[in-house]
Write a protein that holds these residues in place. Structure first.
Motif, PDB file in Angstrom:
ATOM      1  N   TYR A 186      -8.296  97.994 160.599  1.00  0.00           N
ATOM      2  CA  TYR A 186      -7.979  97.746 159.204  1.00  0.00           C
ATOM      3  C   TYR A 186      -7.624  96.290 159.013  1.00  0.00           C
ATOM      4  O   TYR A 186      -7.770  95.739 157.956  1.00  0.00           O
ATOM      5  CB  TYR A 186      -6.784  98.616 158.870  1.00  0.00           C
ATOM      6  CG  TYR A 186      -6.173  98.485 157.499  1.00  0.00           C
ATOM      7  CD1 TYR A 186      -6.638  99.257 156.437  1.00  0.00           C
ATOM      8  CD2 TYR A 186      -5.101  97.626 157.272  1.00  0.00           C
ATOM      9  CE1 TYR A 186      -6.045  99.185 155.189  1.00  0.00           C
ATOM     10  CE2 TYR A 186      -4.510  97.549 156.028  1.00  0.00           C
ATOM     11  CZ  TYR A 186      -4.981  98.333 154.988  1.00  0.00           C
ATOM     12  OH  TYR A 186      -4.376  98.255 153.758  1.00  0.00           O
ATOM     13  N   GLN A 188     -11.270  98.225 150.847  1.00  0.00           N
ATOM     14  CA  GLN A 188     -10.033  99.011 150.754  1.00  0.00           C
ATOM     15  C   GLN A 188      -9.653  99.216 149.294  1.00  0.00           C
ATOM     16  O   GLN A 188      -9.311 100.315 148.866  1.00  0.00           O
ATOM     17  CB  GLN A 188      -8.913  98.299 151.514  1.00  0.00           C
ATOM     18  CG  GLN A 188      -9.122  98.394 153.022  1.00  0.00           C
ATOM     19  CD  GLN A 188      -8.315  97.371 153.781  1.00  0.00           C
ATOM     20  OE1 GLN A 188      -7.675  96.516 153.202  1.00  0.00           O
ATOM     21  NE2 GLN A 188      -8.359  97.459 155.097  1.00  0.00           N
ATOM     22  N   GLN A 232      -0.249  94.740 150.282  1.00  0.00           N
ATOM     23  CA  GLN A 232      -0.352  95.646 151.431  1.00  0.00           C
ATOM     24  C   GLN A 232      -1.292  95.111 152.510  1.00  0.00           C
ATOM     25  O   GLN A 232      -1.571  95.794 153.485  1.00  0.00           O
ATOM     26  CB  GLN A 232      -0.847  97.024 150.972  1.00  0.00           C
ATOM     27  CG  GLN A 232      -2.247  97.015 150.396  1.00  0.00           C
ATOM     28  CD  GLN A 232      -2.702  98.376 149.885  1.00  0.00           C
ATOM     29  OE1 GLN A 232      -3.345  99.137 150.573  1.00  0.00           O
ATOM     30  NE2 GLN A 232      -2.347  98.677 148.660  1.00  0.00           N
ATOM     31  N   TYR A 233      -1.776  93.883 152.337  1.00  0.00           N
ATOM     32  CA  TYR A 233      -2.813  93.369 153.220  1.00  0.00           C
ATOM     33  C   TYR A 233      -2.284  92.411 154.291  1.00  0.00           C
ATOM     34  O   TYR A 233      -1.523  91.500 153.985  1.00  0.00           O
ATOM     35  CB  TYR A 233      -3.881  92.646 152.400  1.00  0.00           C
ATOM     36  CG  TYR A 233      -4.476  93.521 151.332  1.00  0.00           C
ATOM     37  CD1 TYR A 233      -5.360  94.545 151.670  1.00  0.00           C
ATOM     38  CD2 TYR A 233      -4.125  93.375 149.997  1.00  0.00           C
ATOM     39  CE1 TYR A 233      -5.892  95.378 150.701  1.00  0.00           C
ATOM     40  CE2 TYR A 233      -4.654  94.206 149.012  1.00  0.00           C
ATOM     41  CZ  TYR A 233      -5.531  95.203 149.373  1.00  0.00           C
ATOM     42  OH  TYR A 233      -6.051  96.033 148.413  1.00  0.00           O
ATOM     43  N   VAL A 234      -2.722  92.623 155.515  1.00  0.00           N
ATOM     44  CA  VAL A 234      -2.472  91.651 156.569  1.00  0.00           C
ATOM     45  C   VAL A 234      -3.441  90.496 156.329  1.00  0.00           C
ATOM     46  O   VAL A 234      -4.645  90.701 156.259  1.00  0.00           O
ATOM     47  CB  VAL A 234      -2.723  92.266 157.955  1.00  0.00           C
ATOM     48  CG1 VAL A 234      -2.609  91.205 159.048  1.00  0.00           C
ATOM     49  CG2 VAL A 234      -1.754  93.403 158.221  1.00  0.00           C
ATOM     50  N   VAL A 235      -2.924  89.286 156.145  1.00  0.00           N
ATOM     51  CA  VAL A 235      -3.810  88.170 155.798  1.00  0.00           C
ATOM     52  C   VAL A 235      -3.885  87.106 156.883  1.00  0.00           C
ATOM     53  O   VAL A 235      -4.574  86.101 156.710  1.00  0.00           O
ATOM     54  CB  VAL A 235      -3.405  87.499 154.464  1.00  0.00           C
ATOM     55  CG1 VAL A 235      -3.598  88.467 153.300  1.00  0.00           C
ATOM     56  CG2 VAL A 235      -1.981  86.990 154.521  1.00  0.00           C
ATOM     57  N   GLN A 290     -11.228  93.897 153.087  1.00  0.00           N
ATOM     58  CA  GLN A 290     -10.123  93.963 152.130  1.00  0.00           C
ATOM     59  C   GLN A 290     -10.611  94.489 150.772  1.00  0.00           C
ATOM     60  O   GLN A 290      -9.949  95.325 150.147  1.00  0.00           O
ATOM     61  CB  GLN A 290      -9.544  92.556 151.965  1.00  0.00           C
ATOM     62  CG  GLN A 290      -8.080  92.534 151.612  1.00  0.00           C
ATOM     63  CD  GLN A 290      -7.561  91.097 151.492  1.00  0.00           C
ATOM     64  OE1 GLN A 290      -7.750  90.440 150.483  1.00  0.00           O
ATOM     65  NE2 GLN A 290      -6.912  90.620 152.530  1.00  0.00           N
ATOM     66  N   LEU A 334      -9.075  85.501 152.534  1.00  0.00           N
ATOM     67  CA  LEU A 334      -8.296  86.737 152.616  1.00  0.00           C
ATOM     68  C   LEU A 334      -7.012  86.627 151.814  1.00  0.00           C
ATOM     69  O   LEU A 334      -6.620  87.558 151.110  1.00  0.00           O
ATOM     70  CB  LEU A 334      -7.897  86.984 154.071  1.00  0.00           C
ATOM     71  CG  LEU A 334      -8.770  87.869 154.909  1.00  0.00           C
ATOM     72  CD1 LEU A 334      -8.100  88.109 156.250  1.00  0.00           C
ATOM     73  CD2 LEU A 334      -8.981  89.201 154.210  1.00  0.00           C
ATOM     74  N   LYS A 381     -13.760  99.502 159.543  1.00  0.00           N
ATOM     75  CA  LYS A 381     -12.688  98.504 159.625  1.00  0.00           C
ATOM     76  C   LYS A 381     -11.753  98.590 158.431  1.00  0.00           C
ATOM     77  O   LYS A 381     -10.619  98.129 158.497  1.00  0.00           O
ATOM     78  CB  LYS A 381     -13.284  97.103 159.755  1.00  0.00           C
ATOM     79  CG  LYS A 381     -13.844  96.900 161.148  1.00  0.00           C
ATOM     80  CD  LYS A 381     -14.162  95.466 161.444  1.00  0.00           C
ATOM     81  CE  LYS A 381     -14.544  95.353 162.923  1.00  0.00           C
ATOM     82  NZ  LYS A 381     -15.426  94.215 163.169  1.00  0.00           N
TER      83      LYS A 381
END
Lengths: 436, 436
Positions: free
Chosen positions: A4, B86, A355-358, B83, A80, B125
């Motif tokens: 993810y 999602q 909520q995103y890992v950037v 991203q 991102l 992913k």
């Protein structure tokens, strides 16, 4: 293997440890769980999480809601960050066209100024007007700074107030983004505004406590452990806290010694349970505040008992001179990652927006050991890069075979962000109740 | 300069044209407008838009709602795609854990299969289980394909149906993602399902018409032109359409000739108005369907009048042998971009997922001129790369000075996606009304 979070190259190259392997086996369940959690809990606008990876244990040790290292992210992460910012800002203020960014006051910290310039760049690229409003009393008129490291220009404007609104020049934003952790309290000019402030003022370090955050984290870890049928200890650092400590005056010492002793005992039990032969240690730090001040490592209660005047001065010298009044005693987590020619001790820092890992980077310190706080003189940063994609027909790098170690870091960092989400909601509830 | 879309390197290197410069000057207004539009109109799940950049005019010429070139995107765009996916999947089915992807049936097109493998990889992913369900009657049991180009493996499973649900093996998805444009009509197995199907079945090329899409685009362009006080013609290709044409039987020819004449006249007027000295031309293509078949360039009504049997056969040989029954006559837009050692004619293709621009590539064809359809034998692709960030102190590459040509492409592509969003909503309304 499914992932993810962005595929990033990490310093660890050995075989995957058990925890990482377990997480990688259960990606769809983990991701579905996170999705359901984010439906219930609004993610923090942005956050960064310091992790320590001991191999047998991977845990957050600090969660920052005013992250100050966007300049340390690899420039490749920019798109991102931009995409995530769009989601985050739309969530807060769908009609916003402009953002007022309020940074820390230290206009002479060349690294921090780079962070501000990076944030400005990201918010602009997300399609918003952005002005930087300074609370620094030295900034009396619009001031252009030319940044020492990048040569970028940064335009600082003094924040002004009329009625319940703040503004700079002729720019009146609907949303105010804080990159100032309010260690010194809420400045009068920010009190009782009718504009949106992100994150909420009560999340500043004048009020927030690490023990509060890690209390929420404990709950989150327990639920996540239940999902995976894993002892949450594998990703949750044990902790205890003392409400009233004055290091200079040696007050509250009984509480500190007792808690260090009890916590070391608990860690020893866990190490024994899992056959870990390392020596347990604890980290004592201010329950509020940040900046790597006031942090010490103790392997026994004697280390506390014998703390000399110099150490005590160090412990009490938190940011902006605030007197330390509470302490958290946290299970020490070894970091077994090393990076660079000097094999410096390294800990990953993971950045999230919404909520995103950037992205992420390593905090390195060749002057510190694997049981020590790395946020100290000698610290440097190493941006993480995206993993090169396997595009040649090499069966050993097919999508199902190549484990992505960074995935586990993204999971644990998101657990911490989720704890922060609950912490923020609880703080808002408290504020509402107090106002009612 | 501020940019909402990824900074990509484009082939154009000359000074910014007027339209691009205008767009770059008004980024925050443009972005705020898009945000308000996306609040009113749900973006398409995914889309790709073929653009033509004539310098004086930058316009979409085709909007694909079943994009088939994810393998042509630069691998560096992967995190952006993940991203955005999602966000897109959460919007459609918040509780989804698995996706059934239904691709085209051509299991021997090695390029298309790479696209399917890339989509599978992206969805995985994004944190979802994904299975590829084939409607191809030759796939009678689960079949592993080893892809010729990348060596990746692709697992195809025959789609089965029980009651109102389709499934593969023991996998029953809540959401079905079509990457099959249904040129041949809606297969019986997909009719009247109670599962979510994305995009809606009615958007397949058995029913969708380019003239319908460009009708919605005309509205969008007019509104956007109003926002910027610009003649929408600068980004809107004029068009006319004929409902009933059979190229082989030479039926409906009067309509075609009349509309070619009228459209050329309109273009001539516009060229005159803006002092453009190029020769006007039109593109005639099937109103339904895709795949670059049945496309011809005409500079005069004589080009149509003199169309020989061979050309007419070509025009009628649309995908899957479907007889061409409607035609769109579209203003031809020159492409002045050239790329590669052979200076091949190039047109940008922009990919979007949900409301996000996630990348793009160039379609190149050294055998075709700047007035011709490039989706023809000789076609190749050139992935666009992210622009290198300016990280050295060079005033000439500061964030405010460096124009990003790709921004304009992202804007025009999003206008087309917005037109598609309205088209999808209208089609859903129609379907609802028909069912009532």
């Amino acid at each position: 293997m499914q992932s993810y979070v962005p595929h990033l190259v990490t310093a660890q190259t050995g075989p995957l440890q058990q925890l990482e392997a377990t997480l990688l086996r259960q990606v769809p369940d983990i991701e579905a769980w996170f999705r359901s959690q984010w439906q219930k809990h609004k993610p923090p606008f942005y956050s960064s999480v310091d992790l320590r990876n001991a191999g047998f244990k991977l845990a957050p040790v600090d969660t920052n809601l005013f992250p100050g290292g966007f300049n340390n992210l690899n420039p490749a992460f920019e798109p991102l960050c931009v995409q995530a910012l769009q989601t985050a800002i739309q969530r807060i203020c769908p009609s916003a066209r402009g953002i007022l960014l309020i940074p820390e006051n230290h206009t002479r910290n060349k690294f921090y100024l780079e962070n501000v310039a990076s944030l400005v760049n990201l918010i602009q690229k997300a399609g918003y007007r952005v002005h930087v409003g300074s609370l620094n009393p030295e900034i009396r008129e619009p001031t252009e700074l030319v940044l020492e490291i990048s040569g970028r220009k940064l335009w600082l404007e003094p924040v002004e107030r009329a009625d319940d609104q703040i503004f700079v020049g002729d720019f009146s934003p609907c949303s105010i983004l804080l990159n100032n952790d309010l260690s010194g309290g809420i400045p009068a000019i920010l009190q009782n505004l009718d504009q949106d402030i992100i994150p909420p003022l009560d999340l500043g370090w004048h009020k927030r406590q690490k023990s509060g955050h890690f209390g929420f984290y404990r709950e989150v870890a327990k639920e996540f452990g239940g999902l995976l049928d894993l002892d949450p200890w594998f990703f949750d650092p044990l902790f205890r806290n003392c409400g009233e400590i004055n290091f200079m005056k040696h007050e509250g010492w009984e509480c500190l010694e007792a808690n260090v002793e009890l916590l070391l005992e608990d860690i020893r039990d866990k190490y024994k349970q899992y056959g870990i032969t390392e020596e347990p240690f604890v980290i004592i730090k201010s329950d509020a505040g940040t900046y790597g001040m006031g942090v010490m490592t103790a392997k026994s209660v004697d280390d506390v008992r014998n703390m000399n005047r110099k150490s005590r001065t160090h412990m009490s010298s938190a940011k902006e001179g605030r007197e330390v009044t509470g302490a958290i005693i946290q299970e020490g987590v070894y970091t077994f990652e090393k990076l660079g020619d000097d094999q410096a001790t390294a800990e990953p820092v993971v950045y999230m927006i919404d909520q995103y890992v950037v992205g992420g980077f390593y905090r390195l310190n060749s002057k510190r050991g694997n049981q020590e706080n790395l946020n100290a003189p000698g610290m440097r940063f190493e941006p993480l890069a995206f993993e090169e994609d396997c595009i040649t027909p090499d069966p050993s790098c097919g999508p199902d075979e190549r484990p992505n170690r960074f995935y586990a870091y993204g999971v644990v960092a998101r657990l911490a962000a989720l704890a922060a989400a609950r912490e923020i909601a609880a703080s808002e509830e408290l504020a509402k109740a107090a106002a009612a």
